[in-house]
Design a protein around this motif. Structure first.
Motif, PDB file in Angstrom:
ATOM      1  N   PHE A   1       0.804  -1.213   0.000  1.00 34.29           N
ATOM      2  CA  PHE A   1       0.000   0.000   0.000  1.00 34.29           C
ATOM      3  C   PHE A   1       0.841   1.269   0.000  1.00 34.29           C
ATOM      4  N   GLY A   2       2.176   1.115   0.115  1.00 30.52           N
ATOM      5  CA  GLY A   2       3.042   2.271   0.072  1.00 30.52           C
ATOM      6  C   GLY A   2       2.999   3.135   1.310  1.00 30.52           C
ATOM      7  N   THR A   3       2.419   2.647   2.407  1.00 30.03           N
ATOM      8  CA  THR A   3       2.335   3.399   3.657  1.00 30.03           C
ATOM      9  C   THR A   3       2.234   2.418   4.810  1.00 30.03           C
ATOM     10  N   PRO A   4       2.858   2.724   5.967  1.00 30.68           N
ATOM     11  CA  PRO A   4       2.746   1.821   7.117  1.00 30.68           C
ATOM     12  C   PRO A   4       1.410   1.905   7.824  1.00 30.68           C
ATOM     13  N   VAL A   5       0.617   2.927   7.509  1.00 31.51           N
ATOM     14  CA  VAL A   5      -0.657   3.088   8.213  1.00 31.51           C
ATOM     15  C   VAL A   5      -1.564   1.886   7.970  1.00 31.51           C
ATOM     16  N   ALA A   6      -1.603   1.410   6.725  1.00 33.29           N
ATOM     17  CA  ALA A   6      -2.458   0.258   6.419  1.00 33.29           C
ATOM     18  C   ALA A   6      -2.064  -0.944   7.255  1.00 33.29           C
ATOM     19  N   ALA A   7      -0.759  -1.203   7.383  1.00 37.66           N
ATOM     20  CA  ALA A   7      -0.300  -2.342   8.173  1.00 37.66           C
ATOM     21  C   ALA A   7      -0.647  -2.165   9.640  1.00 37.66           C
ATOM     22  N   ALA A   8      -0.474  -0.953  10.170  1.00 38.02           N
ATOM     23  CA  ALA A   8      -0.795  -0.705  11.569  1.00 38.02           C
ATOM     24  C   ALA A   8      -2.268  -0.975  11.851  1.00 38.02           C
ATOM     25  N   LEU A   9      -3.133  -0.572  10.914  1.00 38.43           N
ATOM     26  CA  LEU A   9      -4.565  -0.801  11.098  1.00 38.43           C
ATOM     27  C   LEU A   9      -4.900  -2.288  11.057  1.00 38.43           C
ATOM     28  N   VAL A  10      -4.309  -3.004  10.103  1.00 39.49           N
ATOM     29  CA  VAL A  10      -4.584  -4.437   9.990  1.00 39.49           C
ATOM     30  C   VAL A  10      -4.073  -5.187  11.214  1.00 39.49           C
ATOM     31  N   ILE A  11      -2.856  -4.869  11.661  1.00 41.45           N
ATOM     32  CA  ILE A  11      -2.286  -5.561  12.810  1.00 41.45           C
ATOM     33  C   ILE A  11      -3.071  -5.237  14.077  1.00 41.45           C
ATOM     34  N   SER A  12      -3.472  -3.986  14.248  1.00 36.15           N
ATOM     35  CA  SER A  12      -4.256  -3.638  15.441  1.00 36.15           C
ATOM     36  C   SER A  12      -5.599  -4.351  15.434  1.00 36.15           C
ATOM     37  N   GLU A  13      -6.187  -4.526  14.243  1.00 38.30           N
ATOM     38  CA  GLU A  13      -7.439  -5.270  14.139  1.00 38.30           C
ATOM     39  C   GLU A  13      -7.231  -6.731  14.510  1.00 38.30           C
ATOM     40  N   ALA A  14      -6.092  -7.308  14.096  1.00 35.38           N
ATOM     41  CA  ALA A  14      -5.792  -8.692  14.455  1.00 35.38           C
ATOM     42  C   ALA A  14      -5.509  -8.827  15.943  1.00 35.38           C
ATOM     43  N   LEU A  15      -4.794  -7.849  16.520  1.00 32.00           N
ATOM     44  CA  LEU A  15      -4.475  -7.910  17.943  1.00 32.00           C
ATOM     45  C   LEU A  15      -5.724  -7.793  18.805  1.00 32.00           C
ATOM     46  N   ALA A  16      -6.747  -7.102  18.290  1.00 33.05           N
ATOM     47  CA  ALA A  16      -7.976  -6.934  19.060  1.00 33.05           C
ATOM     48  C   ALA A  16      -8.655  -8.271  19.342  1.00 33.05           C
ATOM     49  N   GLY A  17      -8.404  -9.260  18.484  1.00 29.94           N
ATOM     50  CA  GLY A  17      -9.012 -10.569  18.684  1.00 29.94           C
ATOM     51  C   GLY A  17      -8.149 -11.525  19.489  1.00 29.94           C
ATOM     52  N   ARG A  18      -7.014 -11.044  19.992  1.00 30.54           N
ATOM     53  CA  ARG A  18      -6.120 -11.891  20.774  1.00 30.54           C
ATOM     54  C   ARG A  18      -5.965 -11.325  22.172  1.00 30.54           C
ATOM     55  N   GLN A  19      -5.418 -12.142  23.050  1.00 28.72           N
ATOM     56  CA  GLN A  19      -5.097 -11.675  24.388  1.00 28.72           C
ATOM     57  C   GLN A  19      -3.797 -10.881  24.322  1.00 28.72           C
ATOM     58  N   MET A  20      -3.918  -9.567  24.369  1.00 29.12           N
ATOM     59  CA  MET A  20      -2.764  -8.707  24.173  1.00 29.12           C
ATOM     60  C   MET A  20      -2.079  -8.437  25.508  1.00 29.12           C
TER      61      MET A  20
ATOM     62  N   ALA B   1       6.658  -2.354   8.749  1.00 29.22           N
ATOM     63  CA  ALA B   1       5.788  -1.739   7.751  1.00 29.22           C
ATOM     64  C   ALA B   1       6.379  -0.437   7.222  1.00 29.22           C
ATOM     65  N   SER B   2       6.986   0.366   8.103  1.00 33.46           N
ATOM     66  CA  SER B   2       7.580   1.624   7.680  1.00 33.46           C
ATOM     67  C   SER B   2       8.742   1.381   6.725  1.00 33.46           C
ATOM     68  N   VAL B   3       9.596   0.426   7.071  1.00 33.85           N
ATOM     69  CA  VAL B   3      10.725   0.117   6.195  1.00 33.85           C
ATOM     70  C   VAL B   3      10.227  -0.456   4.869  1.00 33.85           C
ATOM     71  N   GLY B   4       9.218  -1.332   4.928  1.00 30.74           N
ATOM     72  CA  GLY B   4       8.666  -1.895   3.701  1.00 30.74           C
ATOM     73  C   GLY B   4       8.083  -0.826   2.795  1.00 30.74           C
ATOM     74  N   SER B   5       7.330   0.119   3.365  1.00 31.84           N
ATOM     75  CA  SER B   5       6.718   1.164   2.544  1.00 31.84           C
ATOM     76  C   SER B   5       7.765   2.118   1.989  1.00 31.84           C
ATOM     77  N   MET B   6       8.769   2.466   2.800  1.00 34.18           N
ATOM     78  CA  MET B   6       9.804   3.379   2.316  1.00 34.18           C
ATOM     79  C   MET B   6      10.663   2.724   1.229  1.00 34.18           C
ATOM     80  N   THR B   7      10.953   1.444   1.392  1.00 39.78           N
ATOM     81  CA  THR B   7      11.723   0.742   0.365  1.00 39.78           C
ATOM     82  C   THR B   7      10.963   0.725  -0.953  1.00 39.78           C
ATOM     83  N   THR B   8       9.664   0.464  -0.880  1.00 37.87           N
ATOM     84  CA  THR B   8       8.849   0.490  -2.096  1.00 37.87           C
ATOM     85  C   THR B   8       8.837   1.883  -2.719  1.00 37.87           C
ATOM     86  N   ALA B   9       8.715   2.917  -1.877  1.00 39.57           N
ATOM     87  CA  ALA B   9       8.684   4.281  -2.394  1.00 39.57           C
ATOM     88  C   ALA B   9      10.001   4.657  -3.066  1.00 39.57           C
ATOM     89  N   LEU B  10      11.107   4.128  -2.545  1.00 43.63           N
ATOM     90  CA  LEU B  10      12.415   4.495  -3.075  1.00 43.63           C
ATOM     91  C   LEU B  10      12.764   3.774  -4.367  1.00 43.63           C
TER      92      LEU B  10
END
Length: 428
Positions: A172-191, A206-215
């Motif tokens: 998605f070219g941004t870490p925000v999407a990953a943060a949202l997906v991971i937080s949604e997954a964590l909500a269903g687990r005992q955190m 996610a930040s490194v992945g998105s920046m590498t793609t952007a570069l």
């Protein structure tokens, strides 16, 4: 007179000290970078092969690259080639794609070459699937294998989460999407601990992945749509109606999915199911036109640049054909994900609404259509909201989409998903 004491509430989450988070930084950086490199590498290889198959080869033969004949030949040939890989490759190029989603179980490394070859052929050949599922599965398998080998004391789930986050950030070219997906997954687990402590390593990947793609790559989610001004009551009503109607359209595909999968399963062999599926996709391409081929993001950009070039009927035809192609491609055995083609379906549906009612802004129609379609196809609320919002560079759209997501979510929640159990029954 005695009073019962109130039951104690849950203990407040305790923050983790920095010394426990810092050792995760370098592994997260490595996983994020490798996840992006693999995604960009497969995408660029597929793009080069696509140019050969759809430009150089038909030009050399004196055939129109997107003529009906060539679309049928290419899609059928892609089915034959992918069928050969699924049949002969070690591990048969991974599990049945109809049974997997964004979250992946680690596979044995020997399966990955066949999966990557099948994915590259699919991306180049024109079936209506995206790269997300097989790329996530490959990165999860590689990270899990490397983590077990070089850091056996770390939990296996850590490497899975880092690979998923790094790949989603790259896609998605941004870490925000990953943060949202991971937080949604964590909500269903005992955190354990605070949310941001748990997100530290995945967000780094996610930040490194998105920046590498952007570069080194070129993210394609920026459609350069006109921003939406101050919303009015008509805009609120338009967003509600379009998102809900798009969700209903998406649910039609969800309900058809297990029947299509069962029909292709009756063929019992990938060298039958995939070529037949390719032939059907070629015929659908003839009906819907070249814009209904491939994963869909480049095609979304094309229709978004000129929203008034097509009639409402043409947009409706493209939306229905693309949705049918998504069902066929995902059920006959092509290796790929369902998010990117669903974005095209929603975009075409939303622009159909704009063509029918010109007072509906094209940006609003497109974003609301994408939102409703993704809610039905993915059942990922955050991914749907984020993807729809990021297509339109306007803060105003976020509030409208949040409102529109409420009735659309009520239409899809608790119903079958576009993912099957091993026995062919849909997940709920």
């Amino acid at each position: 007179m005695t009073h019962d004491a109130a039951p104690p509430g849950p203990a407040p989450a305790r923050a983790r000290p920095a010394r426990t988070l810092l050792p995760l930084f370098l592994p997260a950086v490595a996983v994020g970078a490798v996840s992006s490199l693999l995604y960009v590498g497969v995408s660029k290889l597929a793009d080069q092969l696509k140019d050969v198959l759809w430009k150089d080869l038909p030009d050399a033969l004196g055939i129109g690259g997107y003529s009906s004949l060539w679309m049928i030949v290419m899609l059928t040939s892609t089915g034959i080639l992918v069928g050969l890989v699924v049949w002969k490759a070690p591990g048969h190029a991974g599990p049945d794609p109809a049974t997997v989603g964004l979250q992946a179980e680690p596979m044995a490394p020997f399966i990955l070459p066949g999966l990557l070859v099948a994915t590259a052929l699919m991306l180049a050949g024109g079936p209506s699937l995206g790269p997300e599922n097989p790329i996530i599965a490959t990165n999860v398998a590689l990270a899990f294998w490397a983590g077990r080998r070089f850091a056996p004391a770390a939990p296996g789930a850590l490497w899975v989460m880092l690979a998923e986050a790094g790949t989603i950030g790259a896609l998605f070219g941004t870490p925000v999407a990953a943060a949202l997906v991971i937080s949604e997954a964590l909500a269903g687990r005992q955190m354990k601990g605070l949310l941001w402590d748990n997100l530290f390593a995945p967000l780094t990947a996610a930040s490194v992945g998105s920046m590498t793609t952007a570069l080194i790559g070129h993210p394609s989610f920026d459609l350069d749509l006109p921003p939406l001004g101050d919303p009015g009551w008509a805009d609120v009503l338009s967003a509600l109606v379009i998102a809900s109607a798009a969700a209903v359209l998406g649910m039609a595909a969800v309900y058809l999915f297990p029947y299509a999968h069962k029909a292709f399963s009756l063929l019992r062999h990938p060298m039958l199911a995939l070529p037949v599926g390719g032939l059907v996709l070629g015929l659908l391409g003839c009906l819907g036109g070249p814009l209904t081929l491939f994963k869909g993001l480049d095609q979304v950009a094309e229709i978004a640049r000129h929203p008034d070039d097509y009639s409402a009927g043409r947009y409706a035809l493209m939306a229905v054909v693309k949705l049918a192609a998504l069902v066929v491609a995902a059920s006959c055995g092509f290796r790929g994900g369902r998010i990117f083609p669903a974005v095209f379906v929603g975009a075409a549906f939303g622009l159909c609404a704009h063509a029918l009612v010109p007072s509906v802004p094209s940006s609003l129609g497109l974003a609301a259509g994408v939102l409703g379609t993704l809610l039905a196809i993915t059942r990922q609320g955050w991914v749907s909201l984020f993807t729809a919002a990021v297509l339109v560079s306007s803060p105003t759209i976020i509030a409208l989409l949040c409102i529109a997501s409420l009735p659309a979510w009520l239409l899809v929640t608790g119903r079958p998903q576009m993912q099957l159990h091993e026995d062919g029954s849909p997940l709920r």
